[in-house]
Motif scaffolding. Structure first.
Motif, short mmCIF file in Angstrom:
data_model
loop_
_atom_site.label_atom_id
_atom_site.label_comp_id
_atom_site.label_asym_id
_atom_site.label_seq_id
_atom_site.Cartn_x
_atom_site.Cartn_y
_atom_site.Cartn_z
N LEU A 197 0.85 -1.19 0.00
CA LEU A 197 0.00 0.00 0.00
C LEU A 197 0.88 1.23 0.00
CD1 LEU A 197 -2.68 -1.00 2.70
CD2 LEU A 197 -3.02 -0.96 0.20
N LEU A 198 0.41 2.28 -0.64
CA LEU A 198 1.13 3.55 -0.62
C LEU A 198 0.81 4.31 0.66
CD1 LEU A 198 0.49 4.68 -4.31
CD2 LEU A 198 2.53 3.52 -3.39
N ALA A 199 1.63 5.29 0.96
CA ALA A 199 1.42 6.07 2.18
C ALA A 199 0.04 6.74 2.18
CB ALA A 199 2.51 7.13 2.34
N VAL A 200 -0.37 7.29 1.05
CA VAL A 200 -1.68 7.95 1.00
C VAL A 200 -2.80 6.94 1.15
CG1 VAL A 200 -0.94 9.96 -0.34
CG2 VAL A 200 -1.61 7.87 -1.54
N GLN A 201 -2.59 5.73 0.64
CA GLN A 201 -3.61 4.69 0.80
C GLN A 201 -3.75 4.28 2.27
OE1 GLN A 201 -2.02 1.84 -2.04
NE2 GLN A 201 -3.59 2.37 -3.55
N LEU A 202 -2.62 4.24 2.98
CA LEU A 202 -2.68 3.93 4.41
C LEU A 202 -3.40 5.04 5.18
CD1 LEU A 202 0.83 2.38 5.09
CD2 LEU A 202 -1.37 1.32 5.55
N LEU A 203 -3.11 6.26 4.81
CA LEU A 203 -3.81 7.38 5.46
C LEU A 203 -5.31 7.28 5.21
CD1 LEU A 203 -1.59 10.54 5.00
CD2 LEU A 203 -2.40 9.58 7.14
N TRP A 204 -5.67 6.99 3.97
CA TRP A 204 -7.09 6.83 3.64
C TRP A 204 -7.69 5.67 4.43
CZ3 TRP A 204 -11.03 9.22 1.58
CH2 TRP A 204 -12.14 8.49 1.15
N LEU A 205 -6.97 4.58 4.50
CA LEU A 205 -7.44 3.41 5.26
C LEU A 205 -7.71 3.77 6.71
CD1 LEU A 205 -7.93 0.35 5.63
CD2 LEU A 205 -5.45 0.11 5.95
N ASN A 206 -6.78 4.45 7.34
CA ASN A 206 -6.96 4.83 8.75
C ASN A 206 -8.10 5.82 8.92
OD1 ASN A 206 -4.89 3.16 9.49
ND2 ASN A 206 -3.34 4.78 9.60
N LEU A 207 -8.30 6.68 7.93
CA LEU A 207 -9.37 7.67 8.02
C LEU A 207 -10.73 7.00 7.96
CD1 LEU A 207 -10.26 10.66 8.04
CD2 LEU A 207 -10.17 10.59 5.54
N VAL A 208 -10.93 6.07 7.00
CA VAL A 208 -12.26 5.49 6.82
C VAL A 208 -12.54 4.32 7.76
CG1 VAL A 208 -12.40 6.21 4.41
CG2 VAL A 208 -11.52 3.93 4.96
N THR A 209 -11.49 3.80 8.44
CA THR A 209 -11.72 2.69 9.37
C THR A 209 -11.60 3.08 10.83
OG1 THR A 209 -9.40 1.99 9.23
CG2 THR A 209 -10.96 0.98 7.69
N ASN A 210 -10.89 4.16 11.11
CA ASN A 210 -10.72 4.59 12.51
C ASN A 210 -11.15 6.03 12.73
OD1 ASN A 210 -9.65 2.09 13.19
ND2 ASN A 210 -7.54 2.73 12.77
N GLY A 211 -11.62 6.69 11.69
CA GLY A 211 -11.96 8.10 11.84
C GLY A 211 -13.05 8.35 12.85
N ILE A 212 -14.05 7.48 12.89
CA ILE A 212 -15.16 7.67 13.84
C ILE A 212 -15.51 6.38 14.56
CG2 ILE A 212 -17.00 7.17 12.20
CD1 ILE A 212 -17.00 9.93 14.89
N GLN A 213 -15.09 5.23 14.03
CA GLN A 213 -15.46 3.95 14.65
C GLN A 213 -14.89 3.81 16.05
OE1 GLN A 213 -14.62 4.50 11.55
NE2 GLN A 213 -15.18 2.85 10.13
N ASP A 214 -13.66 4.28 16.26
CA ASP A 214 -13.08 4.18 17.60
C ASP A 214 -13.88 5.03 18.60
OD1 ASP A 214 -12.34 6.53 16.39
OD2 ASP A 214 -10.26 6.50 17.09
N ILE A 215 -14.31 6.21 18.16
CA ILE A 215 -15.14 7.05 19.03
C ILE A 215 -16.49 6.39 19.28
CG2 ILE A 215 -16.24 9.30 19.26
CD1 ILE A 215 -13.19 9.41 19.35
N ALA A 216 -17.03 5.75 18.24
CA ALA A 216 -18.34 5.10 18.39
C ALA A 216 -18.30 4.00 19.45
CB ALA A 216 -18.78 4.53 17.04
N LEU A 217 -17.17 3.32 19.57
CA LEU A 217 -17.05 2.26 20.59
C LEU A 217 -17.16 2.83 22.01
CD1 LEU A 217 -14.26 -0.05 19.13
CD2 LEU A 217 -16.65 -0.64 19.53
N ALA A 218 -16.84 4.10 22.18
CA ALA A 218 -16.96 4.73 23.50
C ALA A 218 -18.41 4.84 23.93
CB ALA A 218 -16.31 6.11 23.48
N PHE A 219 -19.33 4.76 22.96
CA PHE A 219 -20.76 4.86 23.26
C PHE A 219 -21.43 3.49 23.35
CE2 PHE A 219 -19.59 8.93 21.51
CZ PHE A 219 -20.35 9.85 22.23
N GLU A 220 -20.62 2.45 23.38
CA GLU A 220 -21.17 1.10 23.45
C GLU A 220 -21.99 0.94 24.72
OE1 GLU A 220 -21.79 -2.57 21.71
OE2 GLU A 220 -20.70 -0.87 20.87
N PRO A 221 -23.22 0.41 24.63
CA PRO A 221 -24.05 0.24 25.83
C PRO A 221 -23.60 -0.97 26.65
CG PRO A 221 -25.19 -0.63 23.91
CD PRO A 221 -23.92 -0.02 23.40
N THR A 222 -24.25 -1.18 27.77
CA THR A 222 -23.91 -2.29 28.64
C THR A 222 -24.18 -3.62 27.93
OG1 THR A 222 -26.11 -2.37 29.62
CG2 THR A 222 -24.47 -0.99 30.72
#
Length: 907
Positions: A729-754
Motif C-alpha cells: 500500500l502507498l502512504a496515501v492509501q494507508l492514510l485513507w485506510l486509517n481515516l475510513v476505518t478509525n476516523g469515527i469507529q473508535d469514538i463510536a465504541l466509546a458509546f457502546e451500551p452495557t
C-alpha cells in the motif's frame, strides 16, 4: 456602602460597627434589600477560567509527537515531488484534527455542564428565618451560619463562635487549623493568617459553629484577590490517559528506529532514495494510532455523562476507571442504606415500659401513648422534661411556611424537634424561656451535644447523645416519683432492646451546674463540667432501609464486591439494618469501636484479622474509619468509602474511591471525594460501579481496535518487505485506510451500551494493566490474521499476473473491510458478534456503513481516485474480498468460544 472598603478593616471593627456599616442586623437582611444589593454587587462568585476556544482546541490537535511524524511524512512527500501524496496527507491531518476538535469540544461542554450540578450552598438568615440558598446570591450584610464541614461562602466578620476551627490553607498555605473567636479585637496590622475574628471565602470549617456577617463577596474577597493565580489551572489527566500517551510516544520512537533500520537495509540492497523515503512514510503512517488519546478522553467523558444520569457526579476522571476495580464498599448507614427520614417511634424512661409515638416525617402531627398507669400530670412532666432536654442542645430549624413544615439541619435534630412539638413543647418558646449561655456542638468524635441555659435563675446543662457517653456523666435518674440513684445495667438493657429492633437510640440527661450567673460575662462549657447529671430517658428513632438497598447489595455480591457498614450507631441497631439489607446476619460479624481500639494496641496484624471478618463496624469514631480503610487496603482490597462529614475527609482521601453524599454531605467531604452521589442512595453507588466497569470496558475496546489494526498494517508491510515485494500500500492509501476505518469507529465504541453482565463478573484486579493476557492474545491473533491474510492475498494477486496497482487496489479494499468488520469484533471480549444487536450502537453501525460508502465514492470520484490509486472493482471482486474479510470474524468467534470453554473448565 461599598464592600471593598471593609476588606482591610473588618477585623478591626466591633461587631456592632460592622453591622452598622453594612446596614444589617443579627436577624439578617430583608429579602427585598438582598435582591437590590444583588444588582449592585453582582453574583458572589469568582470568574471561572475561560474555556479553551475552538481555535485553541483545533491547534492542540497538532501538538503531539504522533502528528509530528505524519507532518514529516508530508514534508518528505513534498521533497520528493509527490505533491498529490503530500496534499492528501495534509488533508487527512486536517480531517483528523476536525474530528478531534469536535470530540474534545463536546467533552469540554459536558464537563462544564456537570459543574453546575455541584453548585455551592449557604445557610443564611433573612428576616429572622433560615434559608438554604445558592451561595452565589449572597450579598454584603447577609448573616451566614457555618458549621463543621462547611465551605465558607464569602468573607465574614464573626458575630458569635463556638469551638470554631478552620482550615485556611487555600489562602495562607499553613496546614495548621486556625481557631476562631468572634470576641477578639485586632489591630489593623494583624496579618491575614492571624485574623481570628474573620472567616474567609474558600476556607473549610473543621469543627464548631459560627455566625457571621458578610463583609465581602466575589472578587472583593481575599480569595478574589488571588483569583487570577487559581484560574487556568490545567485539569489533571486520568492515569489511563497518561499511560496511553506514554505508550503512543513509545510507539513513535520504536517506529522511528524501525524506519531507520529498514532504510539502512534498503541502502545496502541498493534501493533508491525515493523508495526508501516512501517506505519510511508508509511504516510511520501504519504504526501510529494518532487518534488514541482523543478516543480515550471521549470514552471516559462518555462514562462521566452516563454516571451523572444515574446520580453519580464524577469530580475526577480517575474515578471512572477506578470504579471498575472496586472490591469493597465501606458504606455509612443513615441516608445511604436507609431513607434518612428519621422519626421518633418510641421513648422510654427509667422504671417504665416503652411508650409509642405516632406520626410521620416533618409534620408534627401525632401523639405519645403511655403504656403505664401513671397519672397525666406525672406522665406530662416526664415527657416535657425529655422534650426540653432534646430541644435545647439542638441546632436544627423547624418552621412552618405557607402552610408547609420545612426543616434545616441534621436529620436527628429535626426528628427531635418534631417530637418536641408532639409533646407540646415549642422549641422557640423553650429557647426564649431558657436563654442559651454556652454550648458544646455535636461532633462525631464527641457523640453528644450540650447546652448551658438559664432556667429559673440558675444555669442548667442539657445533654443529648449516645448512651455510652452520657451514662458516665450521670449519678441519678429521673423516675415518675422523683430522682433516684442511677441503675446503669437496667438502662443499658433498655437501650439494647430498642436497638435490637432496629431503632436508633439517643439518651438525654440534664442537671444544674454550680456556676454563678453573670449576664455581662461569657460562660464556657467544657466536657469536664458534665458530671453529676440526672439521666432523663431514651428516644428511639426509626430510619427504615431503602427499598432498593437489598437488591443493590445483592448486585454487589454477584459482582464480587464486599459490602460493609461503618456507622456511629449502636451495634444492635446497625446489625438489625444489616440483616434487613442482606450483608450481615450474625453478631460475630459486628465489630465495635472499642474492639478496634483494643486491636490497635495488640498490633497491626490483630487489627487486620478483626477487620477481615467484620461486615458491620458500629460506634466507630472518624479516625477509626481511616484505620479500617487502611487495613482493607493492606489486605489487597480496592476500597470505595462513603462519607458526609468533615471528619470523614481522611478516610475519603485515603480510599481509592472517595464517595461523598450530595444531599447531606458537607463541603469538606465533597471537596475531598472523587465522586458525589446526588441522592445519597447506596443503589446509586452500585449503578456508578456498573457504569465505571462499562467505561473501562469501552476504553479497552477502543485500544483493542486501534492497536490491533495498526499492528496488522505493520505485519502486512513486514511480510511484503521480507518477501522482496513492492510496498503493498502507498502512504496515501494507508492514510485513507486509517481515516475510513478509525476516523469515527473508535469514538463510536466509546458509546457502546452495557452488555448486561457487568455486575455478574468479579472486579478487575487492581494491579491488572490494560494490556492483560486476554487483550494481548486478542490483539496478536487479530493482527496476525489480518496481516497474514492480506499479505497472502497480495502475494497471490501478483503471482496471478495482476499489476502492482491492481493488487494494491484490492488489498486496500480488503483492509477496509477487515478493519470495519473488526469494529464489530471489538464490541465484546466474550459475546458473539452474531448475538449482539447492531442497533444498540447506532453510531457504530452508521459509521461502518458510511466508511464503506465513502470508499466506494472515492473509487468513482475523478481526481481522488487518481491520488489514492483506486480502480473500479466488479461485483465478483467485491464478493471475493468480502468472503476473505469474513475470515477475521470467524477467527475472533473461535477465540471467544475457546476462551469461554477454557474458563468454564477451570476449577
Amino acid at each position: 456602602m461599598k464592600s471593598a472598603d471593609l476588606l482591610t478593616s473588618a477585623h478591626t471593627e466591633s461587631i456592632q460597627a460592622i453591622l452598622d456599616k453594612v446596614e444589617s442586623s443579627p436577624l439578617g437582611l430583608d429579602e427585598s434589600v438582598a435582591q437590590a444589593r444583588q444588582k449592585t454587587f453582582g453574583p458572589n462568585q469568582l470568574p471561572e477560567a475561560v474555556s479553551p476556544s475552538i481555535v485553541s482546541i483545533f491547534i492542540r490537535q497538532f501538538k503531539s509527537p504522533l502528528i509530528y511524524v505524519l507532518l514529516l511524512a508530508g514534508v518528505i512527500s513534498l521533497a520528493i515531488e509527490a505533491f498529490s501524496d503530500a496534499a492528501f496527507i495534509f488533508v487527512v491531518l486536517l480531517i483528523n484534527a476536525g474530528i478531534g476538535l469536535f470530540q474534545e469540544y463536546r467533552a469540554e461542554q459536558s464537563a462544564q455542564a456537570l459543574k453546575s450540578l455541584a453548585a455551592g450552598h449557604a445557610l443564611v438568615l433573612r428576616g429572622g428565618e433560615v434559608f438554604d440558598v445558592d451561595a452565589r446570591i449572597l450579598v454584603p450584610g447577609d448573616i451566614v451560619l457555618v458549621e463543621s464541614g462547611a465551605k465558607v461562602p464569602a468573607d465574614l466578620r464573626l458575630i458569635d463562635s463556638h469551638d470554631l476551627s478552620v482550615d485556611e490553607s487555600v489562602l495562607t498555605g499553613e496546614s495548621a487549623v486556625a481557631h476562631k473567636d468572634a470576641t477578639l479585637s485586632l489591630t489593623a496590622e494583624t496579618p491575614l493568617a492571624d485574623r481570628d475574628n474573620m472567616l474567609f471565602a474558600g476556607s473549610l470549617v473543621n469543627t464548631g459553629r459560627g455566625r457571621g456577617v458578610v463583609t465581602a463577596t466575589g472578587l472583593n474577597t481575599e480569595l478574589g484577590k488571588i483569583a487570577t493565580s487559581v484560574l487556568g489551572r490545567v485539569a489533571t489527566k486520568a492515569p489511563l490517559i497518561v499511560r496511553m500517551e506514554k505508550f503512543t510516544h513509545r510507539i513513535t520512537i520504536v517506529t522511528g528506529l524501525v524506519c531507520v533500520l529498514l532504510v539502512g537495509i534498503s541502502v545496502t540492497q541498493g534501493a533508491s532514495l525515493t523508495s526508501m523515503l516512501l517506505l519510511a512514510v508508509a511504516l510511520a503512517v501504519s504504526a501510529i494510532p494518532e487518534g488514541l488519546p482523543v478516543a480515550l478522553t471521549v470514552a471516559l467523558s462518555v462514562g462521566m455523562e452516563r454516571m451523572a444520569k444515574r446520580g453519580v457526579i464524577v469530580r475526577r476522571l480517575v474515578a471512572v476507571e477506578a470504579l471498575g476495580s472496586c472490591t469493597y464498599i465501606a458504606s455509612d448507614k443513615t441516608g445511604t442504606l436507609t431513607v434518612n427520614q428519621l422519626t421518633v417511634r418510641q421513648i422510654q424512661f427509667p422504671e417504665q415500659d416503652q411508650w409509642g409515638v405516632s406520626g410521620e416525617g416533618l409534620e408534627p402531627e401525632g401523639e405519645i401513648r403511655a403504656t403505664t398507669s401513671l397519672d397525666q400530670a406525672s406522665a406530662d412532666l416526664l415527657v416535657s422534661n425529655l422534650a426540653q432536654t432534646m430541644t435545647l442542645p439542638n441546632e436544627a430549624v423547624l418552621s412552618q411556611r405557607d402552610g408547609q413544615w420545612e426543616g434545616h439541619g441534621d436529620s436527628v435534630d429535626l426528628a427531635l424537634l418534631v417530637f418536641a412539638h408532639k409533646a407540646g413543647v415549642s422549641p422557640t418558646q423553650c429557647l426564649n424561656k431558657c436563654p442559651e449561655f454556652a454550648m458544646i456542638p455535636y461532633e462525631s468524635e464527641r457523640q453528644f451535644a450540650a447546652s448551658l441555659n438559664l432556667v429559673d435563675g440558675q444555669l442548667k446543662v442539657f445533654v443529648k447523645g449516645s448512651l455510652e457517653r452520657l451514662l458516665p456523666m450521670c449519678n441519678t435518674m429521673r423516675c415518675a416519683d422523683g430522682e433516684k440513684d442511677i441503675d446503669p445495667q437496667t438502662i443499658t438493657q433498655q437501650a439494647f432492646n430498642l436497638a435490637a429492633r432496629g431503632y436508633r437510640v439517643l439518651a438525654a440527661a440534664n442537671g444544674l451546674l454550680d456556676i454563678e450567673v453573670n449576664a455581662n460575662a461569657s460562660h464556657e462549657l467544657t466536657t469536664e463540667q458534665l458530671q453529676g447529671l440526672c439521666f432523663v430517658g431514651l428516644v428511639a428513632m426509626s430510619d427504615p432501609p431503602r427499598p432498593e438497598a437489598a437488591m443493590a447489595v445483592a448486585n454487589c455480591r454477584a459482582a464480587g464486591i464486599t459490602v460493609a457498614m461503618v456507622t456511629g450507631d449502636h451495634p444492635q441497631t446497625a446489625l438489625a439494618i444489616a440483616r434487613e439489607v442482606g450483608f450481615a446476619d450474625k453478631p460475630n460479624e459486628v465489630v465495635t469501636g472499642t474492639q478496634l481500639q483494643e486491636a490497635v494496641s495488640a498490633g497491626q496484624d490483630q487489627f487486620d484479622v478483626l477487620c477481615r471478618g467484620a461486615r458491620v463496624f458500629a460506634r466507630v469514631e472518624p479516625q477509626q474509619k481511616l484505620q479500617i480503610v487502611e487495613s482493607l487496603q493492606r489486605q489487597g482490597h480496592f476500597v470505595a468509602v462513603t462519607g458526609d462529614g468533615a471528619n470523614d475527609a481522611p478516610a475519603l482521601r485515603a480510599a481509592q474511591v472517595g464517595v461523598a453524599m450530595g444531599m447531606r454531605g458537607t463541603d469538606v467531604a465533597k471537596e475531598t471525594s472523587d465522586i458525589v452521589i446526588t441522592d445519597d442512595n447506596f443503589s446509586s453507588i452500585v449503578a456508578g460501579i456498573e457504569q465505571g466497569r462499562l467505561a473501562y470496558a469501552n476504553v479497552r475496546k477502543v485500544i483493542f481496535l486501534l492497536i490491533s489494526t495498526g499492528a496488522a498494517e505493520v505485519i502486512l508491510f513486514a511480510l511484503a518487505l521480507m518477501a522482496g515485494l513492492p510496498l503493498p500500500l502507498l502512504a496515501v492509501q494507508l492514510l485513507w485506510l486509517n481515516l475510513v476505518t478509525n476516523g469515527i469507529q473508535d469514538i463510536a465504541l466509546a458509546f457502546e451500551p452495557t452488555e448486561g453482565n457487568e455486575l455478574r463478573q468479579p472486579p478487575r484486579p487492581p494491579n491488572q494493566g490494560v494490556f492483560d493476557k486476554v487483550m494481548l492474545q486478542r490483539m496478536l491473533l487479530s493482527a496476525i490474521a489480518m496481516g497474514t491474510v492480506a499479505f497472502g492475498t497480495y502475494y497471490w494477486l501478483l503471482k496471478a499476473g495482476w499489476s502492482v496497482e491492481g493488487a494494491r487496489n484490492l488489498v486496500l479494499l480488503l483492509m477496509v473491510m477487515f478493519e470495519n468488520l473488526h469494529a464489530f469484533n471489538s464490541r465484546s471480549e466474550t459475546q458473539s458478534v452474531f448475538t449482539m444487536n447492531p442497533l444498540k450502537n447506532k453510531l457504530l453501525l452508521f459509521s461502518v456503513i458510511a466508511a464503506q460508502l465513502l470508499h466506494v465514492g472515492a473509487i468513482y470520484t475523478p481526481g481522488l481516485n487518481e491520488v489514492l490509486g483506486l480502480q473500479a472493482i466488479n461485483w465478483q471482486e467485491w464478493a471475493a474480498m468480502l468472503v476473505i474479510a469474513l475470515s477475521l470474524v470467524l477467527v475472533n468467534e473461535a477465540y471467544k468460544v475457546w476462551r469461554v470453554s477454557r474458563t468454564q473448565s477451570l476449577p
